[in-house]
Enzyme design. Structure first.
Site, PDB file in Angstrom:
ATOM      1  N   GLY A   1       8.152 -22.527 -66.364  1.00 42.18           N
ATOM      2  CA  GLY A   1       7.185 -21.869 -65.828  1.00 42.18           C
ATOM      3  C   GLY A   1       7.765 -20.758 -64.817  1.00 42.18           C
ATOM      4  O   GLY A   1       7.260 -20.051 -63.990  1.00 42.18           O
TER       5      GLY A   1
ATOM      6  N   GLU B   1       9.787  -3.627 -65.373  1.00 38.27           N
ATOM      7  CA  GLU B   1       8.667  -4.891 -65.524  1.00 38.27           C
ATOM      8  C   GLU B   1       7.418  -4.312 -65.944  1.00 38.27           C
ATOM      9  O   GLU B   1       6.894  -3.307 -65.567  1.00 38.27           O
ATOM     10  CB  GLU B   1       8.437  -5.383 -64.177  1.00 38.27           C
ATOM     11  CG  GLU B   1       8.086  -6.814 -64.455  1.00 38.27           C
ATOM     12  CD  GLU B   1       9.574  -7.644 -64.934  1.00 38.27           C
ATOM     13  OE1 GLU B   1       9.260  -7.975 -66.159  1.00 38.27           O
ATOM     14  OE2 GLU B   1      10.465  -7.938 -64.221  1.00 38.27           O
TER      15      GLU B   1
ATOM     16  N   ASP C   1      12.484  -9.974 -73.525  1.00 33.88           N
ATOM     17  CA  ASP C   1      13.005 -11.318 -73.747  1.00 33.88           C
ATOM     18  C   ASP C   1      13.857 -11.541 -74.749  1.00 33.88           C
ATOM     19  O   ASP C   1      15.147 -12.026 -74.355  1.00 33.88           O
ATOM     20  CB  ASP C   1      11.744 -12.124 -73.661  1.00 33.88           C
ATOM     21  CG  ASP C   1      10.970 -12.022 -72.389  1.00 33.88           C
ATOM     22  OD1 ASP C   1      11.533 -11.327 -71.256  1.00 33.88           O
ATOM     23  OD2 ASP C   1       9.722 -12.639 -72.157  1.00 33.88           O
TER      24      ASP C   1
ATOM     25  N   SER D   1      12.391 -32.900 -77.894  1.00 35.61           N
ATOM     26  CA  SER D   1      12.605 -32.195 -76.608  1.00 35.61           C
ATOM     27  C   SER D   1      12.733 -32.975 -75.591  1.00 35.61           C
ATOM     28  O   SER D   1      11.717 -33.803 -75.309  1.00 35.61           O
ATOM     29  CB  SER D   1      11.701 -31.142 -76.334  1.00 35.61           C
ATOM     30  OG  SER D   1      11.700 -30.627 -74.995  1.00 35.61           O
TER      31      SER D   1
ATOM     32  N   GLU E   1       6.881 -15.150 -81.648  1.00 37.57           N
ATOM     33  CA  GLU E   1       6.090 -15.240 -80.350  1.00 37.57           C
ATOM     34  C   GLU E   1       4.836 -14.682 -80.630  1.00 37.57           C
ATOM     35  O   GLU E   1       3.649 -15.353 -80.093  1.00 37.57           O
ATOM     36  CB  GLU E   1       6.841 -14.693 -79.068  1.00 37.57           C
ATOM     37  CG  GLU E   1       6.151 -14.909 -77.765  1.00 37.57           C
ATOM     38  CD  GLU E   1       6.998 -15.395 -76.977  1.00 37.57           C
ATOM     39  OE1 GLU E   1       6.652 -15.843 -75.545  1.00 37.57           O
ATOM     40  OE2 GLU E   1       8.052 -15.815 -77.128  1.00 37.57           O
TER      41      GLU E   1
ATOM     42  N   SER F   1      12.030 -18.933 -71.067  1.00 39.78           N
ATOM     43  CA  SER F   1      12.335 -20.293 -71.832  1.00 39.78           C
ATOM     44  C   SER F   1      11.901 -20.019 -73.377  1.00 39.78           C
ATOM     45  O   SER F   1      12.679 -20.504 -74.176  1.00 39.78           O
ATOM     46  CB  SER F   1      11.617 -21.433 -71.249  1.00 39.78           C
ATOM     47  OG  SER F   1      10.206 -21.216 -71.025  1.00 39.78           O
ATOM     48  N   SER F   2      10.905 -19.363 -73.589  1.00 36.17           N
ATOM     49  CA  SER F   2      10.417 -19.321 -74.934  1.00 36.17           C
ATOM     50  C   SER F   2      11.351 -18.258 -75.911  1.00 36.17           C
ATOM     51  O   SER F   2      11.827 -18.900 -76.919  1.00 36.17           O
ATOM     52  CB  SER F   2       9.013 -18.628 -74.992  1.00 36.17           C
ATOM     53  OG  SER F   2       8.797 -17.365 -74.567  1.00 36.17           O
TER      54      SER F   2
ATOM     55  N   ASP G   1       8.168  -2.737 -71.605  1.00 36.97           N
ATOM     56  CA  ASP G   1       8.802  -3.052 -72.620  1.00 36.97           C
ATOM     57  C   ASP G   1       7.526  -2.615 -73.865  1.00 36.97           C
ATOM     58  O   ASP G   1       7.651  -2.097 -74.531  1.00 36.97           O
ATOM     59  CB  ASP G   1       9.322  -4.276 -73.074  1.00 36.97           C
ATOM     60  CG  ASP G   1       8.526  -5.836 -72.628  1.00 36.97           C
ATOM     61  OD1 ASP G   1       7.435  -5.483 -71.928  1.00 36.97           O
ATOM     62  OD2 ASP G   1       8.868  -6.843 -73.197  1.00 36.97           O
TER      63      ASP G   1
ATOM     64  N   GLY H   1       9.484 -18.028 -65.445  1.00 34.93           N
ATOM     65  CA  GLY H   1       9.457 -16.714 -65.883  1.00 34.93           C
ATOM     66  C   GLY H   1      10.793 -16.241 -66.212  1.00 34.93           C
ATOM     67  O   GLY H   1      11.167 -15.107 -66.104  1.00 34.93           O
TER      68      GLY H   1
END
Length: 388
Positions: free
Chosen positions: A125, A33, A175, A67, A163, A130-131, A36, A127
């Protein structure tokens, strides 16, 4: 929502019939974590919670996005429009628009408009990326529907570029890589410095991964995330006065000990120690997986959380409560926060026959300490984005 309901929603929204249905997963990271963007290793996998998109062709040059998760209207723009959306109720569309803009800038032929109805079952939210799920959904839709000859890793890189540059959020490559390159029942051992990777079967035997979501409503994650990126950048600069390195991921524990005097700052010492030791923990964790030593994997996962709490200082009451409560439950090998921090989710590796007990007991402790409910999900490891 099942497949027919998604097509019905498309019909209701665009007064036309949808043609194809796509799915793009979310992700969890077993260990590694905040490594990256520090050029270290990560060990993520794609999960069965994700984003669905129903596609339909148009005979003009308009892209129309809707959406099912957001309040608001259809967002419409021309395929040649390269400006990010500025209005608050349209900004969500930038994750889609950026992919379109960058693919066209690379010379790929996207020569007509389309409608896309999007619905995600990733908890907002939490984590769980989703993006990245959205970016890679759009990439896959465009790749398939317009027959684009693009390598999947190049699509992943465009997801990160979207992003970073189009949406304006700092993030490493993990991600998008975890989502875009996902493989059923496998985690990805990825070197974020070189993008060398290998699939490793996530063979947990009698154990499973449970996702524990804090359901925290507000997050400081974005500002703190950018702070950590900056702190690690400053630490790297100081170490580079004596070391020929391009990232903190190139340092092992001994080198950190020997050259830590260059940092000469308590905060930078702590941040660097996490980046270096977490990278080494990730390498050790994949060896433990290969050796079938799940107990060692669990201990390394616990150590990761402790480091994220004390050295990186990104956990917070909610995530600490979930991880620490999970540690106390029978059948749990390890638990830690995942993602950027302060909110979002944690994971626990728990014996299958103790999973329901874990959810109940941790849920009770969390409600008592935090004041509202956590949510729990079983993590099924799936393939990357694809047409259904």
């Amino acid at each position: 929502m099942n497949q027919q309901e998604l097509f019905d929603k498309y019909q209701d929204t665009f007064a036309a019939q949808g043609q194809d249905l796509f799915f793009s997963p979310g992700r969890i990271n077993v260990i590694g974590e905040h490594t990256d963007y520090n050029g270290g290793h990560v060990f993520p996998c794609a999960i069965s919670l994700g984003t669905y998109g129903v596609y339909g062709v148009r005979d003009d040059d308009q892209v129309q996005l809707f959406s099912g998760n957001m309040e608001g209207d259809v967002v419409s723009f021309a395929i040649t429009d390269e400006a990010p959306e500025e209005a608050e109720d349209r900004k969500w569309a930038n994750y889609f628009k950026g992919m379109l803009v960058y693919l066209r800038q690379k010379g790929f032929k996207i020569d007509h408009g389309f409608n896309l109805y999007v619905y995600g079952n990733l908890p907002y939210g939490a984590g769980l990326s989703s993006s990245a799920s959205i970016e890679m959904l759009m990439g896959q839709v465009l790749k398939d529907e317009f027959n684009l000859d693009i390598d999947q890793i190049d699509l992943v890189k465009l997801g990160q570029k979207t992003e970073n540059d189009f949406v304006g959020l700092n993030s490493g490559i993990m991600d998008q890589f975890a989502v875009g390159m996902g493989k059923k029942d496998n985690a990805i051992f990825l070197d974020c410095n070189t993008l060398e990777y290998k699939y490793m079967p996530l063979e947990l035997g009698d154990y499973e991964i449970v996702i524990m979501s804090t359901n925290k409503k507000h997050s400081l994650a974005a500002s703190a995330y950018n702070d950590r990126v900056a702190e690690c950048g400053e630490a790297l600069k100081r170490l580079q006065t004596k070391l020929d390195i391009n990232s903190l991921g190139e340092i092992d524990e001994d080198t950190f000990d020997e050259y830590s005097y260059l940092l000469n700052d308590e905060t930078l010492l702590k941040r660097t120690r996490h980046a270096v030791f977490e990278n080494q923990r990730t390498i050790q964790a994949t060896k433990a997986m290969t050796d079938g030593d799940l107990e060692k994997l669990g201990r390394l996962i616990n150590a990761s959380h402790v480091s994220l709490h004390f050295d990186y200082e990104v956990s917070g009451t909610e995530l600490d409560t979930l991880a620490e409560a999970a540690w106390q439950q029978p059948g749990v090998l390890g638990a830690r926060m995942i993602g950027g921090g302060f909110a979002g989710s944690a994971i626990a590796i728990v014996k299958k026959d103790q999973a329901e007990n874990l959810k109940q007991k941790v849920g009770e402790i969390y409600r008592e300490k935090v004041g509202y409910d956590a949510s729990f999900y079983d993590a099924e490891i799936v393939d990357g984005p694809h047409k259904l």
